[in-house]
Design a protein around this motif. Structure first.
Motif, short mmCIF file in Angstrom:
data_model
loop_
_atom_site.label_atom_id
_atom_site.label_comp_id
_atom_site.label_asym_id
_atom_site.label_seq_id
_atom_site.Cartn_x
_atom_site.Cartn_y
_atom_site.Cartn_z
N ALA A 100 0.81 -1.35 0.16
CA ALA A 100 0.14 0.09 0.00
C ALA A 100 0.73 1.27 0.10
O ALA A 100 0.53 2.30 -0.77
CB ALA A 100 -0.88 -0.09 1.30
N VAL A 101 1.74 1.21 0.79
CA VAL A 101 2.79 2.30 1.01
C VAL A 101 3.72 2.54 -0.44
O VAL A 101 3.62 3.81 -0.80
CB VAL A 101 3.84 2.38 2.10
N VAL A 102 4.09 1.54 -1.13
CA VAL A 102 4.67 1.63 -2.42
C VAL A 102 3.58 2.14 -3.42
O VAL A 102 4.13 3.18 -4.24
CB VAL A 102 5.44 0.29 -2.62
N GLY A 103 2.42 1.38 -3.60
CA GLY A 103 1.56 2.20 -4.62
C GLY A 103 1.27 3.56 -4.15
O GLY A 103 1.12 4.26 -5.30
N PHE A 104 1.28 3.77 -3.15
CA PHE A 104 0.68 5.66 -2.71
C PHE A 104 2.01 6.23 -3.21
O PHE A 104 1.52 7.38 -3.99
CB PHE A 104 0.66 5.59 -1.18
N TYR A 105 3.08 5.97 -2.85
CA TYR A 105 4.32 6.76 -3.45
C TYR A 105 4.58 6.57 -4.85
O TYR A 105 5.01 7.62 -5.48
CB TYR A 105 5.41 6.55 -2.62
N ALA A 106 4.03 5.52 -5.54
CA ALA A 106 4.34 5.39 -6.73
C ALA A 106 3.38 6.35 -7.58
O ALA A 106 3.81 6.85 -8.48
CB ALA A 106 4.20 4.10 -7.43
N GLY A 107 2.13 6.39 -7.11
CA GLY A 107 1.29 7.43 -7.62
C GLY A 107 1.48 8.98 -7.51
O GLY A 107 1.46 9.61 -8.24
N LYS A 108 2.27 9.15 -6.18
CA LYS A 108 2.42 10.41 -5.95
C LYS A 108 3.68 10.78 -6.90
O LYS A 108 4.03 11.86 -7.37
CB LYS A 108 3.13 10.63 -4.59
N THR A 109 4.62 9.98 -7.13
CA THR A 109 5.68 10.25 -7.95
C THR A 109 5.42 10.55 -9.42
O THR A 109 5.90 11.19 -10.32
CB THR A 109 6.74 9.14 -7.94
N GLN A 110 4.30 9.53 -9.97
CA GLN A 110 3.93 9.83 -11.35
C GLN A 110 3.19 11.18 -11.32
O GLN A 110 3.65 11.85 -12.58
CB GLN A 110 2.87 8.60 -11.46
N ASN A 111 2.57 11.61 -10.76
CA ASN A 111 2.05 13.05 -10.53
C ASN A 111 3.30 13.99 -10.63
O ASN A 111 3.23 15.10 -11.20
CB ASN A 111 1.29 13.40 -9.41
N GLN A 112 4.11 13.82 -9.74
CA GLN A 112 5.36 14.77 -9.62
C GLN A 112 6.27 14.60 -10.99
O GLN A 112 7.01 15.46 -11.24
CB GLN A 112 6.31 14.60 -8.62
N ALA A 113 6.29 13.61 -11.89
CA ALA A 113 7.03 13.32 -12.92
C ALA A 113 6.62 14.40 -14.15
O ALA A 113 7.37 14.66 -15.01
CB ALA A 113 6.90 12.00 -13.41
N GLN A 114 5.21 14.78 -14.05
CA GLN A 114 4.93 15.84 -14.85
C GLN A 114 4.46 17.29 -14.30
O GLN A 114 3.07 17.44 -14.36
CB GLN A 114 3.81 15.40 -15.72
N PRO A 115 5.36 17.68 -13.65
CA PRO A 115 5.08 19.07 -12.80
C PRO A 115 4.63 20.20 -13.74
O PRO A 115 3.70 21.05 -13.15
CB PRO A 115 6.20 19.33 -12.02
N PHE A 116 5.01 20.25 -14.85
CA PHE A 116 4.49 21.41 -15.92
C PHE A 116 3.22 21.07 -16.67
O PHE A 116 2.94 21.84 -17.82
CB PHE A 116 5.81 21.65 -16.40
N SER A 117 2.38 20.21 -16.41
CA SER A 117 1.54 19.80 -17.12
C SER A 117 0.31 20.82 -17.34
O SER A 117 -0.31 20.91 -18.24
CB SER A 117 0.84 18.21 -16.92
N ARG A 118 0.01 21.46 -15.99
CA ARG A 118 -0.88 22.65 -16.35
C ARG A 118 -0.42 23.68 -17.13
O ARG A 118 -1.20 24.25 -17.65
CB ARG A 118 -1.12 23.01 -14.83
N ILE A 119 0.87 23.97 -17.10
CA ILE A 119 1.31 24.93 -18.02
C ILE A 119 1.00 24.61 -19.35
O ILE A 119 0.97 25.54 -19.99
CB ILE A 119 2.83 25.31 -17.71
N THR A 120 1.56 23.51 -19.69
CA THR A 120 1.29 23.32 -21.38
C THR A 120 -0.36 23.13 -21.68
O THR A 120 -0.56 23.60 -22.60
CB THR A 120 1.69 21.70 -21.54
N THR A 121 -1.05 23.21 -20.56
CA THR A 121 -2.78 23.19 -20.90
C THR A 121 -2.90 24.72 -21.23
O THR A 121 -3.77 24.97 -21.88
CB THR A 121 -3.52 22.71 -19.86
N VAL A 122 -2.56 25.49 -20.41
CA VAL A 122 -2.58 26.90 -20.52
C VAL A 122 -1.82 27.33 -21.87
O VAL A 122 -2.39 28.05 -22.56
CB VAL A 122 -1.74 27.65 -19.26
N ALA A 123 -0.69 26.78 -22.21
CA ALA A 123 -0.29 27.29 -23.41
C ALA A 123 -0.94 26.88 -24.49
O ALA A 123 -1.01 27.51 -25.77
CB ALA A 123 1.27 26.72 -23.50
N GLU A 124 -1.55 25.63 -24.45
CA GLU A 124 -2.26 25.08 -25.47
C GLU A 124 -3.69 25.88 -25.84
O GLU A 124 -4.19 25.76 -26.77
CB GLU A 124 -2.63 23.64 -25.26
N ARG A 125 -4.12 26.50 -24.94
CA ARG A 125 -5.44 27.61 -25.12
C ARG A 125 -5.11 28.57 -25.86
O ARG A 125 -5.97 29.06 -26.76
CB ARG A 125 -5.49 28.06 -23.70
#
Length: 167
Positions: A100-125
């Motif tokens: 459970a701990v490994v799964g939690f941190y794996a999901g958290k690091t996956q979200n951290q792997a793309q920290p600028f995903s919101r910026i690209t969304t703004v640029a795409e507008r």
């Protein structure tokens, strides 16, 4: 020859015989029933001299015990549950927690792997630059930075107002 064996047997009982000779003597005693009887007598005499309590067992004592054990019934009783079940349960629980701990941190690091995903969304507008500048000016005016927003040439900046200028 017999006299020497009896003397060696006496030395064996008194623990005064060398190891190699003691082993050889024990092997010869094992093969000869007469020497076995003498060894038993010498051991009884040694115990009596040392004032130890001793008991004499018959020569067929071991055989009688063996026969008695063979004639006893065998009971197949269920064994008491050991702590193995508790150990297995605790091990499974620990493994589940680790997963459970490994799964939690794996999901958290996956979200951290793309920290600028919101910026690209703004640029795409593709918001026009003039609209973004207008929004930025509105923001600055809302935060009381009117000196820089209006681009008034006659108004001096804060740094110039606070500085000393000789004339």
């Amino acid at each position: 020859m017999q006299e020497q064996q009896l003397e060696k047997l006496s030395l064996l009982v008194d623990d005064q015989l060398a190891n190699a000779r003691a082993i050889a003597m024990l092997k010869s005693v094992q093969r000869d029933p007469e020497l076995q009887a003498k060894l038993q007598r010498y051991a009884l005499i040694s115990q009596a001299l040392k004032a130890e309590q001793g008991s004499v067992a018959g020569l067929d004592f071991a055989e009688k015990v063996k026969q008695q054990l063979k004639s006893e019934p065998v009971y197949f009783l269920p064994r008491k549950k050991s702590d193995d079940h508790l150990k297995k349960t605790s091990l499974a629980l620990a493994a589940s927690i680790v997963l459970a701990v490994v799964g939690f941190y794996a999901g958290k690091t996956q979200n951290q792997a793309q920290p600028f995903s919101r910026i690209t969304t703004v640029a795409e507008r593709q918001i026009p630059a003039e609209q973004m500048n207008a929004q930025f000016k509105d923001y600055l005016q809302a935060h009381d930075n009117v000196w820089y927003v209006n681009n008034n040439a006659g108004v001096k900046s804060y740094a110039r107002l606070a500085s000393y200028q000789p004339k």
